[in-house]
Design a protein around this motif. Structure first.
Motif, PDB file in Angstrom:
ATOM      1  N   ARG A  30       0.861  -1.184   0.000  1.00 39.85           N
ATOM      2  CA  ARG A  30       0.000   0.000   0.000  1.00 39.85           C
ATOM      3  C   ARG A  30       0.894   1.229   0.000  1.00 39.85           C
ATOM      4  O   ARG A  30       1.793   1.357   0.834  1.00 39.85           O
ATOM      5  CB  ARG A  30      -0.940   0.003   1.211  1.00 39.85           C
ATOM      6  CG  ARG A  30      -2.037  -1.046   1.125  1.00 39.85           C
ATOM      7  CD  ARG A  30      -3.174  -0.757   2.106  1.00 39.85           C
ATOM      8  NE  ARG A  30      -2.752  -0.927   3.483  1.00 39.85           N
ATOM      9  CZ  ARG A  30      -2.843  -2.073   4.154  1.00 39.85           C
ATOM     10  NH1 ARG A  30      -3.320  -3.157   3.546  1.00 39.85           N
ATOM     11  NH2 ARG A  30      -2.461  -2.143   5.412  1.00 39.85           N
ATOM     12  N   ASN A  31       0.638   2.114  -0.947  1.00 37.52           N
ATOM     13  CA  ASN A  31       1.377   3.376  -1.084  1.00 37.52           C
ATOM     14  C   ASN A  31       2.840   3.142  -1.462  1.00 37.52           C
ATOM     15  O   ASN A  31       3.721   3.905  -1.084  1.00 37.52           O
ATOM     16  CB  ASN A  31       1.302   4.201   0.208  1.00 37.52           C
ATOM     17  CG  ASN A  31       1.718   5.653  -0.022  1.00 37.52           C
ATOM     18  OD1 ASN A  31       1.576   6.181  -1.122  1.00 37.52           O
ATOM     19  ND2 ASN A  31       2.246   6.299   1.005  1.00 37.52           N
ATOM     20  N   LEU A  32       3.131   2.094  -2.212  1.00 37.40           N
ATOM     21  CA  LEU A  32       4.490   1.822  -2.682  1.00 37.40           C
ATOM     22  C   LEU A  32       4.548   1.996  -4.189  1.00 37.40           C
ATOM     23  O   LEU A  32       3.774   1.373  -4.920  1.00 37.40           O
ATOM     24  CB  LEU A  32       4.924   0.407  -2.303  1.00 37.40           C
ATOM     25  CG  LEU A  32       6.303  -0.023  -2.829  1.00 37.40           C
ATOM     26  CD1 LEU A  32       7.405   0.793  -2.165  1.00 37.40           C
ATOM     27  CD2 LEU A  32       6.530  -1.512  -2.613  1.00 37.40           C
ATOM     28  N   SER A  33       5.477   2.846  -4.649  1.00 37.26           N
ATOM     29  CA  SER A  33       5.671   3.048  -6.080  1.00 37.26           C
ATOM     30  C   SER A  33       6.716   2.081  -6.629  1.00 37.26           C
ATOM     31  O   SER A  33       6.481   1.390  -7.613  1.00 37.26           O
ATOM     32  CB  SER A  33       6.093   4.492  -6.360  1.00 37.26           C
ATOM     33  OG  SER A  33       6.389   4.679  -7.722  1.00 37.26           O
ATOM     34  N   LYS A  34       7.887   2.010  -5.969  1.00 33.13           N
ATOM     35  CA  LYS A  34       8.928   1.090  -6.425  1.00 33.13           C
ATOM     36  C   LYS A  34       9.945   0.871  -5.316  1.00 33.13           C
ATOM     37  O   LYS A  34      10.031   1.643  -4.354  1.00 33.13           O
ATOM     38  CB  LYS A  34       9.625   1.619  -7.687  1.00 33.13           C
ATOM     39  CG  LYS A  34      10.403   2.905  -7.488  1.00 33.13           C
ATOM     40  CD  LYS A  34      11.116   3.304  -8.767  1.00 33.13           C
ATOM     41  CE  LYS A  34      11.887   4.620  -8.580  1.00 33.13           C
ATOM     42  NZ  LYS A  34      12.627   5.000  -9.803  1.00 33.13           N
ATOM     43  N   LEU A  35      10.723  -0.208  -5.472  1.00 30.42           N
ATOM     44  CA  LEU A  35      11.834  -0.526  -4.583  1.00 30.42           C
ATOM     45  C   LEU A  35      13.120  -0.553  -5.399  1.00 30.42           C
ATOM     46  O   LEU A  35      13.158  -1.135  -6.484  1.00 30.42           O
ATOM     47  CB  LEU A  35      11.641  -1.893  -3.915  1.00 30.42           C
ATOM     48  CG  LEU A  35      10.612  -2.019  -2.788  1.00 30.42           C
ATOM     49  CD1 LEU A  35      10.565  -3.463  -2.300  1.00 30.42           C
ATOM     50  CD2 LEU A  35      10.943  -1.097  -1.633  1.00 30.42           C
ATOM     51  N   GLU A  36      14.164   0.083  -4.883  1.00 26.51           N
ATOM     52  CA  GLU A  36      15.473   0.064  -5.534  1.00 26.51           C
ATOM     53  C   GLU A  36      16.460  -0.635  -4.609  1.00 26.51           C
ATOM     54  O   GLU A  36      16.639  -0.238  -3.464  1.00 26.51           O
ATOM     55  CB  GLU A  36      15.946   1.485  -5.837  1.00 26.51           C
ATOM     56  CG  GLU A  36      15.057   2.238  -6.804  1.00 26.51           C
ATOM     57  CD  GLU A  36      15.493   3.681  -6.971  1.00 26.51           C
ATOM     58  OE1 GLU A  36      16.412   3.939  -7.778  1.00 26.51           O
ATOM     59  OE2 GLU A  36      14.930   4.542  -6.273  1.00 26.51           O
ATOM     60  N   ILE A  45      17.995  -0.569   0.622  1.00 21.68           N
ATOM     61  CA  ILE A  45      16.848  -0.575  -0.293  1.00 21.68           C
ATOM     62  C   ILE A  45      16.156   0.776  -0.170  1.00 21.68           C
ATOM     63  O   ILE A  45      15.906   1.244   0.948  1.00 21.68           O
ATOM     64  CB  ILE A  45      15.869  -1.712   0.045  1.00 21.68           C
ATOM     65  CG1 ILE A  45      16.573  -3.070  -0.081  1.00 21.68           C
ATOM     66  CG2 ILE A  45      14.643  -1.663  -0.860  1.00 21.68           C
ATOM     67  CD1 ILE A  45      15.741  -4.232   0.420  1.00 21.68           C
ATOM     68  N   ARG A  46      15.869   1.403  -1.293  1.00 20.77           N
ATOM     69  CA  ARG A  46      15.164   2.684  -1.269  1.00 20.77           C
ATOM     70  C   ARG A  46      13.751   2.482  -1.800  1.00 20.77           C
ATOM     71  O   ARG A  46      13.558   2.121  -2.958  1.00 20.77           O
ATOM     72  CB  ARG A  46      15.903   3.736  -2.094  1.00 20.77           C
ATOM     73  CG  ARG A  46      15.236   5.103  -2.038  1.00 20.77           C
ATOM     74  CD  ARG A  46      16.157   6.214  -2.482  1.00 20.77           C
ATOM     75  NE  ARG A  46      16.556   6.090  -3.870  1.00 20.77           N
ATOM     76  CZ  ARG A  46      17.376   6.950  -4.484  1.00 20.77           C
ATOM     77  NH1 ARG A  46      17.883   7.965  -3.799  1.00 20.77           N
ATOM     78  NH2 ARG A  46      17.700   6.786  -5.741  1.00 20.77           N
ATOM     79  N   ALA A  47      12.780   2.716  -0.917  1.00 24.19           N
ATOM     80  CA  ALA A  47      11.374   2.623  -1.306  1.00 24.19           C
ATOM     81  C   ALA A  47      10.865   4.006  -1.679  1.00 24.19           C
ATOM     82  O   ALA A  47      11.168   4.989  -1.001  1.00 24.19           O
ATOM     83  CB  ALA A  47      10.547   2.043  -0.163  1.00 24.19           C
TER      84      ALA A  47
END
Length: 730
Positions: free
Chosen positions: A87-93, A120-122
């Motif tokens: 929920r409310n996550l665009s992407k993970l790097e 990890i950058r969310a």
């Protein structure tokens, strides 16, 4: 249970509950196995003004067990996260720290052992909603056997006022272990060549190699053998020869390579093409346009121009006033004074060159003006400035310690008079003081000379710094050669006393400017204490000059010493840790320009979107930066240009030491500021602007980077006033 115990238990529960909830929210539960413990943690407590949420996947591996890098080698597979609910996550790097090589007979694997955190950058979609994440982590851990790990995590980051969690420092430290193009200053690839069944990569480094290694990745399924590593006798160059199944081609075909180099605590990741074909070789080491003698000439000219920069001009003026006061002196006396001032300048540059060589040999980065990032230096230079101003006010005259007089009498036997020795050493210190004040300034040609010197060896550093010293001391040398030129100066009179007071006030204002830089570096309470002690010492010495009180004299000597101790041991101001897209209040006069926080990792993605990036590397102590800001970046035309939506503005503040900014400077072979770079679809590697900016240069660089001149969203003012960089404004 008594009533008091019930109340006490309630109080303990009340105060521990928020912390327990925070821990539960900001990290998942530990997954504990006989092989490894692992969990997912957050670096911030709440989602605030940033869309970026720093996370970390933490592994604690038992003795002998290993997990794999993104390229596992001959066997295995890397850890990965599978999102099951979000929920409310665009992407993970996902970011990968530098790996280690594990060898078993002919099998090569790359990975980690012990404790490792994967940064990890969310990126969240909405700042007003919490981040909720249910994810499955899959990894393969190996020792004598390999065991798959497969567990589920739940993590929540609520909305609110953000602050760092207890895991922030761990994530930050792991992020610093991720190889990038900028993470190993002074490292470069000399060439890459392909033979029948092998590839050879030659590299160099400003710091000695100790135990280098290489990891090669390609999108194709090519294989690479164990590297045969050769380190040169000077330990500054190395070669890696690896067997491969790439083969050769009748025509030159480029194959993209991702090369990760490691050497104990140093690492870097570079992307280079391998051209396979007959006699194919890639020379990727850029060479200087200028030859050594041409650079020496450039250094002399740059040093001469420094005399007219606002940093040095007051010292030169002060020197001329001192000479005017003694205009009736004999020519040889005037000549000797200016000669000693020139010696002071050149000797100071010699010391700077020696320091630069020592720092480079130690494997550290070096840059022009970096000492202005040190609070103790700022406190010391402010005391020197106030001492010079007190001398101009007539409070005292500098007295040189007798040890220096003894040294001079040994080195210059013809000088017998102590008074003459004091005068000569005063002239010498004036030249040294001019050199110190020149270091936060840049000028045309100075950046070119410094970049060439600091990217080469000791001989180049010595020769170019001495050449700059000759250039900076050229006014002193000119008067030394032709002392009769002083007859053009006005005769001594009452005006000189007034001028000395004005110069003294200017030096006090310079000290105030130094204090503003110090303010950015240490805690406010310590800063106030240090400034009050320095100011108190200055005022008590002035009162001592009036009253002659021995108590005031002792106080004026003790207070500055205490001030330097306070400044040296003061708490530093907190440094911003996580880069994001937050808007910065730059405090400049460019009131309608939105500056973003400097993050070089975002630049390639911005360019892919068809946008442009303007990077401004500046510092509070860089006077040339302030001149550029005042006279160019604040101009109406440049404000209109930079206000265009397709231009992203990034400000890199180097007032305090910053490894990211230092590495960025080194990547452009720059060792001082200002540095301004423009990126765009036609200039992915960036266009470096000159140290002294001009409107024409900025416009031409943007047009070269691909900016359209006929953008209808932009006022016609720019198109009418600048076409192809030519100023049509009357």
């Amino acid at each position: 249970m008594t009533f008091k115990k019930i109340i006490l238990s309630f109080i303990i529960f009340f105060f521990m509950l928020p912390d327990a909830i925070a821990k539960a929210i900001n990290s998942s539960d530990w997954i504990k196995t006989e092989i490894a413990n692992f969990r997912l943690v957050s670096g911030i407590t709440n989602i605030g003004s940033s869309k970026f949420v720093p996370l970390g996947l933490e592994f604690e591996l038992k003795d002998g067990w290993k997990i794999y890098w993104r390229n596992p080698g001959d066997a295995g597979y890397p850890p990965e996260i599978s999102i099951e609910e979000k929920r409310n996550l665009s992407k993970l790097e996902w970011f990968w720290p530098a790996p280690k090589r594990f060898s078993f007979q002919d099998i090569q694997n790359f990975g980690y052992e012990g404790k490792v955190i994967f940064p990890i950058r969310a990126t969240v979609q909405n700042l007003q909603e919490p981040l909720f994440l249910t994810a499955r982590v899959m990894a393969l851990a190996c020792k004598n056997i390999c065991v798959p790990l497969d567990e589920k995590f739940i993590l929540t980051v609520p909305v609110g006022i953000t602050a760092e969690t207890q895991y922030a420092e761990l994530i930050r430290q792991s992020q610093q272990l991720v190889p990038t193009e900028l993470s190993w200053p002074g490292f470069s690839i000399i060439n890459i060549r392909n033979a029948e069944n092998s590839i050879t990569i030659e590299v160099k480094s400003d710091s000695p190699f100790q135990k280098p290694d290489i990891f090669i990745e390609t999108k194709q399924n090519f294989e690479f053998g164990i590297p045969k590593i050769t380190v040169a006798s000077d330990k500054l160059t190395a070669s890696f020869k690896l067997s491969t199944n790439i083969g050769k081609s009748e025509k030159i075909v480029p194959i993209p390579l991702t090369l990760t180099f490691t050497d104990k605590d140093k690492f870097i990741e570079l992307k280079k093409p391998l051209n396979i074909g007959i006699s194919a070789a890639v020379d990727v080491n850029s060479t200087s346009t200028f030859q050594w003698l041409e650079i020496l000439f450039v250094a002399v000219v740059g040093g001469m121009i420094l005399n007219f920069m606002p940093c040095v001009l007051p010292v030169l003026t002060l020197k001329l006033v001192q000479v005017t006061r003694k205009s009736n002196a004999q020519k040889h006396v005037i000549r000797t004074g200016f000669m000693y001032s020139a010696f002071g300048v050149i000797f100071s540059f010699l010391l700077i060159a020696i320091a630069a060589i020592i720092i480079k040999q130690a494997g550290l980065s070096v840059g022009w003006g970096m000492h202005f990032q040190q609070p103790l230096f700022l406190g010391s230079i402010s005391l020197i400035l106030l001492a010079f101003s007190g001398s101009l006010f007539g409070w005292f005259h500098f007295k040189i310690p007798r040890v220096f007089l003894w040294l001079e009498s040994k080195s210059v036997p013809t000088i017998r008079s102590e008074h003459k020795s004091i005068n000569r050493l005063n002239h010498f210190l004036t030249g040294a003081f001019a050199t110190v004040l020149a270091t936060p300034c840049s000028a045309p040609f100075v950046g070119t000379a410094l970049s060439f010197a600091l990217s080469h060896g000791p001989l180049e550093i010595f020769s170019i710094f001495i050449a700059m010293g000759v250039g900076l001391s050229s006014p002193y040398l000119l008067i030394c050669i032709r002392p009769e030129l002083l007859r053009f100066l006005p005769r001594p009179g009452a005006w000189m006393k007034k001028l000395e007071i004005i110069l003294g006030v200017l030096l006090i204002l310079t000290a105030v400017w130094i204090f503003t830089i110090l303010y950015q570096q240490i805690d406010l309470n310590w800063f106030i204490a240090g400034v009050l002690l320095i100011g108190g010492g200055f005022l008590t010495f002035g009162l001592y000059h009036v009253t002659g009180s021995i108590v005031l004299k002792i106080a004026s000597l003790c207070l500055p010493v205490i001030a330097l101790i306070v400044i040296e041991y003061a708490d530093q101001r907190p440094i911003k840790t996580f880069t994001d897209n937050r808007v910065l209040n730059t405090g400049t006069s460019i009131d309608n320009i939105i500056w973003r926080e400097f993050d070089p990792l975002l630049i390639p993605d911005i360019i892919k979107q068809g946008k442009f990036v303007f990077v401004d590397v500046t510092a509070d102590w860089c006077l040339t930066c302030k001149m550029n800001e005042k006279f160019v970046l604040s101009s109406k035309m440049i404000r209109k240009l930079l206000s265009r939506n397709e231009i992203i503005k990034m400000k890199a503040d180097w007032t305090l030491p910053d490894i990211t900014i230092s590495s960025y400077l080194t990547s452009y072979n720059k060792f001082g500021i200002p540095l301004n770079v423009i990126y765009g679809p036609n200039a992915e590697k960036g266009i470096v602007l000159p140290e002294l900016l001009s409107k024409e240069k900025i416009f031409n660089a943007f047009f070269k980077a691909g900016l359209q001149q006929n953008n209808t969203s932009q006022p016609n003012y720019i198109e009418k006033t600048f076409i192809n960089g030519k100023n049509l404004e009357k």
